[in-house]
Design an enzyme around this catalytic site. Structure first.
Site, PDB file in Angstrom:
ATOM      1  N   SER A  40      39.656  37.846  38.241  1.00  0.00           N
ATOM      2  CA  SER A  40      38.846  38.233  37.080  1.00  0.00           C
ATOM      3  C   SER A  40      37.362  37.913  37.243  1.00  0.00           C
ATOM      4  O   SER A  40      36.787  37.188  36.443  1.00  0.00           O
ATOM      5  CB  SER A  40      39.385  37.529  35.825  1.00  0.00           C
ATOM      6  OG  SER A  40      38.766  38.072  34.680  1.00  0.00           O
ATOM      7  N   CYS A  44      31.058  44.351  38.842  1.00  0.00           N
ATOM      8  CA  CYS A  44      29.906  45.184  38.463  1.00  0.00           C
ATOM      9  C   CYS A  44      28.609  44.363  38.439  1.00  0.00           C
ATOM     10  O   CYS A  44      27.514  44.925  38.465  1.00  0.00           O
ATOM     11  CB  CYS A  44      30.116  45.806  37.085  1.00  0.00           C
ATOM     12  SG  CYS A  44      31.673  46.691  36.960  1.00  0.00           S
TER      13      CYS A  44
HETATM   14  C1  LIG Z   1      29.325  46.181  43.411  1.00  0.00           C
HETATM   15  C2  LIG Z   1      30.087  46.963  42.398  1.00  0.00           C
HETATM   16  C3  LIG Z   1      29.466  47.395  41.259  1.00  0.00           C
HETATM   17  C4  LIG Z   1      30.164  48.149  40.320  1.00  0.00           C
HETATM   18  N1  LIG Z   1      29.520  48.549  39.186  1.00  0.00           N
HETATM   19  C5  LIG Z   1      30.203  49.240  38.258  1.00  0.00           C
HETATM   20  C6  LIG Z   1      29.580  49.594  37.037  1.00  0.00           C
HETATM   21  O1  LIG Z   1      28.421  49.258  36.789  1.00  0.00           O
HETATM   22  N2  LIG Z   1      30.293  50.319  36.140  1.00  0.00           N
HETATM   23  C7  LIG Z   1      31.594  50.682  36.378  1.00  0.00           C
HETATM   24  O2  LIG Z   1      32.203  51.337  35.525  1.00  0.00           O
HETATM   25  N3  LIG Z   1      32.217  50.342  37.525  1.00  0.00           N
HETATM   26  C8  LIG Z   1      31.553  49.630  38.466  1.00  0.00           C
HETATM   27  N4  LIG Z   1      32.200  49.252  39.608  1.00  0.00           N
HETATM   28  C9  LIG Z   1      33.576  49.700  39.829  1.00  0.00           C
HETATM   29  C10 LIG Z   1      34.566  48.783  39.136  1.00  0.00           C
HETATM   30  O3  LIG Z   1      34.296  47.463  39.486  1.00  0.00           O
HETATM   31  C11 LIG Z   1      35.965  49.186  39.549  1.00  0.00           C
HETATM   32  O4  LIG Z   1      36.198  50.496  39.093  1.00  0.00           O
HETATM   33  C12 LIG Z   1      37.013  48.263  38.946  1.00  0.00           C
HETATM   34  O5  LIG Z   1      36.826  46.937  39.361  1.00  0.00           O
HETATM   35  C13 LIG Z   1      38.402  48.724  39.372  1.00  0.00           C
HETATM   36  O6  LIG Z   1      39.350  47.855  38.880  1.00  0.00           O
HETATM   37  P1  LIG Z   1      40.745  47.677  39.616  1.00  0.00           P
HETATM   38  O7  LIG Z   1      41.491  46.654  38.841  1.00  0.00           O
HETATM   39  O8  LIG Z   1      41.356  48.990  39.835  1.00  0.00           O
HETATM   40  O9  LIG Z   1      40.369  47.127  41.046  1.00  0.00           O
HETATM   41  P2  LIG Z   1      39.574  45.832  41.467  1.00  0.00           P
HETATM   42  O10 LIG Z   1      38.747  45.323  40.349  1.00  0.00           O
HETATM   43  O11 LIG Z   1      38.886  46.184  42.728  1.00  0.00           O
HETATM   44  O12 LIG Z   1      40.702  44.786  41.752  1.00  0.00           O
HETATM   45  C14 LIG Z   1      41.701  45.019  42.696  1.00  0.00           C
HETATM   46  C15 LIG Z   1      42.133  43.685  43.271  1.00  0.00           C
HETATM   47  O13 LIG Z   1      43.393  43.868  43.892  1.00  0.00           O
HETATM   48  C16 LIG Z   1      43.469  42.978  44.988  1.00  0.00           C
HETATM   49  N5  LIG Z   1      44.527  43.449  45.884  1.00  0.00           N
HETATM   50  C17 LIG Z   1      44.607  44.632  46.519  1.00  0.00           C
HETATM   51  N6  LIG Z   1      45.731  44.707  47.241  1.00  0.00           N
HETATM   52  C18 LIG Z   1      46.376  43.546  47.057  1.00  0.00           C
HETATM   53  C19 LIG Z   1      47.604  43.046  47.548  1.00  0.00           C
HETATM   54  N7  LIG Z   1      48.377  43.745  48.355  1.00  0.00           N
HETATM   55  N8  LIG Z   1      47.970  41.811  47.156  1.00  0.00           N
HETATM   56  C20 LIG Z   1      47.197  41.071  46.323  1.00  0.00           C
HETATM   57  N9  LIG Z   1      46.033  41.497  45.835  1.00  0.00           N
HETATM   58  C21 LIG Z   1      45.636  42.734  46.191  1.00  0.00           C
HETATM   59  C22 LIG Z   1      42.080  43.072  45.597  1.00  0.00           C
HETATM   60  O14 LIG Z   1      41.807  41.931  46.376  1.00  0.00           O
HETATM   61  C23 LIG Z   1      41.201  43.175  44.364  1.00  0.00           C
HETATM   62  O15 LIG Z   1      40.661  41.928  44.000  1.00  0.00           O
HETATM   63  C24 LIG Z   1      31.519  48.477  40.549  1.00  0.00           C
HETATM   64  C25 LIG Z   1      32.161  48.036  41.703  1.00  0.00           C
HETATM   65  C26 LIG Z   1      31.465  47.262  42.601  1.00  0.00           C
HETATM   66  C27 LIG Z   1      32.167  46.763  43.827  1.00  0.00           C
END
Ligand SMILES: Cc1cc2nc3c(=O)[nH]c(=O)nc-3n(C[C@H](O)[C@H](O)[C@H](O)COP(=O)(O)OP(=O)(O)OC[C@H]3O[C@@H](n4cnc5c(N)ncnc54)[C@H](O)[C@@H]3O)c2cc1C
Length: 552
Positions: A40, A44
Site C-alpha cells: 500500500s 503515483c
Molecule cells: C510512477 C507512477 C506514477 C503513476 N501515476 C499515476 C497517476 O497519477 N494517476 C493514475 O491514475 N495512475 C498512476 N499510476 C498508475 C497506478 O499506480 C496503477 O494503475 C495502479 O497502481 C495499479 O494498481 P494495481 O493494484 O493493479 O497494481 P500495482 O499497484 O502495481 O500493484 C501490484 C502489486 O502486485 C505485486 N505482485 C505482482 N505479482 C505478484 C506475485 N506473483 N506475488 C506477489 N506479489 C505480486 C507487485 O509487486 C505490485 O506491488 C502511476 C504509476 C506509477 C508507477
C-alpha cells in the site's frame, strides 16, 4: 465458517481489496501476498519525491504490515511471491522469507498490476538506465542522482510518467530531453493537445524529440543513439514506454485472457475460474463510452475494482461498469487532462464524430489571473451524445474534465452540457463556463446555425480539388503577425460593408483567433444568403497547433 481470502498484490487494487474485505467481514482470514518490500504505497507519488516536491519518503508509505494487522487484522506478507495457483486444491504456492509453502484459499483475488516495458535496445541494462515503478526503483534513481549528480538525462517515452519525470529531473537541475516515437508527446491525447504539452515542456527548458526512437544506449560515452542517427548526451536514462499486464501466474493457472491481452473478467470482476476475482492494471475491462474492451492502467479504476472484487468474493453482487480513462497530468505550470474518447478514438469506434474546440479564459477575463484553457469536446452527431473531452491550460482544466467525466456516465448530450448550471463567480468561471461555450458551438453546428470544420478538415479541403476560400476575420495586427497564404482578410467589424467582394459560388471557411468572431461572421454571411460558410473550430490557434498550413 471463516472465509479464507487470499489476495496477490498488495498495492492499489490489492490493499483496497484487503481493507474492504475486513470492513465487510470481521471473521474472514485475510492474507495479502506482496513480493516487493512494501504494501500500500503511493506509486503515483514517486515522481514527486524525485522532484523533491514531496520531501519525506515516509509520506509515500501509506500502510505497513504491522499497520494492516493492527487496523484490519490482515496478514500482509511482504517479500512473498505467489508462484503457482493450484485451482483444484484451492491453494497458492508462495515463496517468502521462510522459504516455500502453500497458502489455502476459499476465494482468491489477483491484483498483480503490470510490469514496465524495458525495450531490448543495446545498452539498456547499463547501471545508469532506470525505470520507475516501485519504491526500490525510486530509491535507486534518487541515490544515483544524489551520488553522481548527472548533468544530462534522456527520458524515453512522453506519456504520463515520462512527463512527470522530465519535470522532476529538470527541477533537480538536470538538462533533460524527452524522446517520443509518436508524432507528439502525450500520444494518448489528440494531436493538438500533444502539441500544447510539447510546447510547455520546451518553454520550461526540456528538449523534445518526437517521431523518433532510441536505438541504443552507449554507456561508454554516456549518450543515447536515436533511430535517425543522432546522439544525445545522457548521463541518466529513464525508460517509460508503457506497461504490460502481469499475467504469468494467471496464464499458468489457465485463466482466460481477453482480446486486448488483459485478464478476462465478467461484470462482477470474476475471472474464468469461479473462486478467483481480479482487479487493477492486469484486467481487460469495458470502455464506458465505446463499449469496447480496453486496458486502463490507472489508479482510480484499480482502487474501485479492488473494492468490488473484495465485496463479490465475500458474497455480494456488485457490478463493475467499466472506465472512461479519465486522466490528468501536471506539466510544469500547465495541466493536461482527458476523459472518454478523443476525436481519433471516437472515429475508430465508429461514431459520427463532431468536434467543438474553444480557447477561452478559465474565468472571467476581467478578473485578474485569467488563463487560457484549450478545450475540445467530442460528441456524436447522430445522437448529440457526449463522447469525451480533452483540455490543456494553466488553471481550471481538471474541473472541466471531471464535469465531462460525470456527464459521460449520465450519457448526457451536448444540449444537456449547454444547459449545465455550473458554479460561477468571476474568480472561478464565466457566466457561460467554457464547457457551456463548447456545447453552444456543438449545438450551433448540429442545428446548422453555425457549421464548423476542424483545422485538420480545412487542411484536407485546401489540398483537395475545390479548395474553400479562407476568410480571416481577425484584426489587421493579428493578420499581419501571420496568416494562411491566400486568405482573404476582412476584420469582423468591417464585414457588413465589405462582404460584396466574397464569392457566392465557393465554400468559405471563416476563422478568427479562437472561434467567436468567426461565429459572428458566419452568422452575418448566412443571413446575407451565403449558403456554404463554415467556422474553423478553435480558429487560428487550432490551425497553428495542427500544423501543415502554408502560412505567411
Ligand atoms: C510512477 C507512477 C506514477 C503513476 N501515476 C499515476 C497517476 O497519477 N494517476 C493514475 O491514475 N495512475 C498512476 N499510476 C498508475 C497506478 O499506480 C496503477 O494503475 C495502479 O497502481 C495499479 O494498481 P494495481 O493494484 O493493479 O497494481 P500495482 O499497484 O502495481 O500493484 C501490484 C502489486 O502486485 C505485486 N505482485 C505482482 N505479482 C505478484 C506475485 N506473483 N506475488 C506477489 N506479489 C505480486 C507487485 O509487486 C505490485 O506491488 C502511476 C504509476 C506509477 C508507477
Amino acid at each position: 465458517m471463516k472465509t479464507k481470502l487470499v489476495i496477490v498484490g498488495g498495492v492499489a487494487g490489492g490493499a483496497t481489496a484487503a481493507a474492504r474485505a475486513r470492513r465487510l467481514d470481521e471473521t474472514a482470514e485475510i492474507t495479502l501476498l506482496e513480493r516487493g518490500p512494501y504494501v500500500s504505497y503511493a506509486n503515483c507519488g514517486l515522481p514527486y519525491f524525485l522532484s523533491r516536491d514531496i520531501e519525506k519518503r515516509s509520506k509515500l508509505l501509506l500502510q505497513t504490515p504491522e499497520g494492516f494487522d493492527a487496523r484490519y487484522r490482515v496478514s500482509a506478507r511482504v517479500g512473498t511471491e505467489a508462484l503457482e495457483i493450484d485451482r483444484a486444491g484451492k491453494r497458492v504456492r508462495v515463496k517468502g522469507p521462510e522459504g516455500e509453502s502453500w497458502v489455502a484459499y476459499d476465494k482468491l483475488i489477483l491484483a498483480q498490476g503490470g510490469t514496465p516495458i524495458m525495450p531490448s535496445v543495446p545498452g539498456a541494462a547499463s547501471e545508469h538506465v532506470f525505470k520507475l515503478w516501485t519504491v526500490p526503483d525510486m530509491d535507486r534513481l534518487h541515490g544515483f542522482i544524489e551520488e553522481r549528480a548527472p548533468k544530462t538525462a534522456v527520458v524515453v517515452g512522453g506519456g504520463f510518467i515520462g512527463l512527470e519525470m522530465a519535470e522532476a529531473f529538470k527541477k533537480r537541475g538536470i538538462d533533460t530531453t524527452v524522446v517520443e516515437l509518436m508524432p507528439t508527446v502525450m500520444g494518448l491525447m489528440d494531436r493538438e493537445m500533444g502539441v500544447l504539452v510539447g510546447r510547455e515542456l520546451e518553454a520550461s527548458g526540456v528538449h523534445v524529440f518526437t517521431g523518433v526512437g532510441v536505438s541504443a544506449v552507449h554507456p561508454e560515452d554516456r549518450t543515447v543513439a536515436l533511430s535517425d542517427g543522432r546522439r544525445l548526451p545522457a548521463e541518466l536514462v529513464l525508460f517509460s514506454v508503457g506497461v504490460r499486464p502481469e499475467l504469468t501466474l494467471a496464464k499458468s493457472a489457465g485463466l482466460a485472457l481477453g482480446s486486448t491481452g488483459g485478464l478476462l473478467v465478467d461484470e462482477h470482476l470474476r475471472t474464468s475460474a469461479p473462486d478467483i476475482y481480479a482487479a487493477g492494471d492486469m484486467l481487460e475491462i469495458e470502455h464506458k463510452v465505446s463499449g469496447r474492451k480496453v486496458r486502463v492502467p490507472l489508479a482510480g479504476p484499480a482502487n474501485r475494482q479492488g473494492r468490488i472484487a473484495a465485496s463479490n468474493a465475500l458474497g455480494q453482487s456488485m457490478v463493475y461498469r467499466g472506465a472512461l480513462g479519465t486522466s490528468v497530468v501536471k506539466v510544469f505550470e500547465a495541466t493536461a487532462a482527458m476523459t472518454g474518447l478523443g476525436e481519433k478514438a471516437a472515429r475508430d469506434a465508429g461514431f459520427d464524430v463532431g468536434v467543438a474546440v474553444i480557447h477561452k479564459d478559465h474565468h472571467a477575463s476581467y478578473y485578474p489571473g485569467a488563463q487560457e484553457i484549450s478545450l475540445k469536446v467530442v460528441y456524436d452527431r447522430k445522437t448529440s451524445r457526449l463522447l469525451g473531452a480533452q483540455a490543456f491550460g494553466r488553471a481550471g482544466v481538471d474541473k472541466r474534465i471531471d464535469v465531462v467525466a460525470t456527464a459521460l456516465v449520465g450519457k448526457l448530450t451536448v444540449h444537456d452540457l449547454a444547459e449545465l448550471d455550473l458554479a460561477y463567480a468571476p474568480p472561478y468561471s464565466s457566466a457561460n463556463d467554457p464547457l457551456n461555450l463548447a456545447a453552444f458551438v456543438a449545438e450551433n453546428a448540429l442545428s446548422g446555425v453555425s457549421p464548423v470544420i476542424t483545422a485538420a478538415e480545412l487542411l484536407r479541403e485546401l489540398a483537395g480539388p475545390t479548395p474553400p476560400l479562407v476568410l480571416d476575420v481577425r484584426n489587421l495586427g493579428e493578420f499581419g503577425r501571420g496568416h494562411v497564404r491566400g486568405a482573404q482578410h476582412i476584420p469582423v467589424d468591417e464585414l457588413r460593408c465589405a462582404w460584396e467582394t466574397l464569392p457566392r459560388d465557393r465554400r468559405i471557411a471563416v476563422h478568427c483567433r479562437s472561434g467567436f468572431r468567426a461565429h459572428l461572421a458566419v452568422r452575418t454571411l448566412k443571413q446575407l444568403g451565403f449558403t456554404d460558410v463554415v467556422n474553423v473550430t478553435g480558429g487560428y490557434v487550432s490551425m497553428e497547433l495542427e500544423g501543415g498550413f502554408s502560412l505567411e
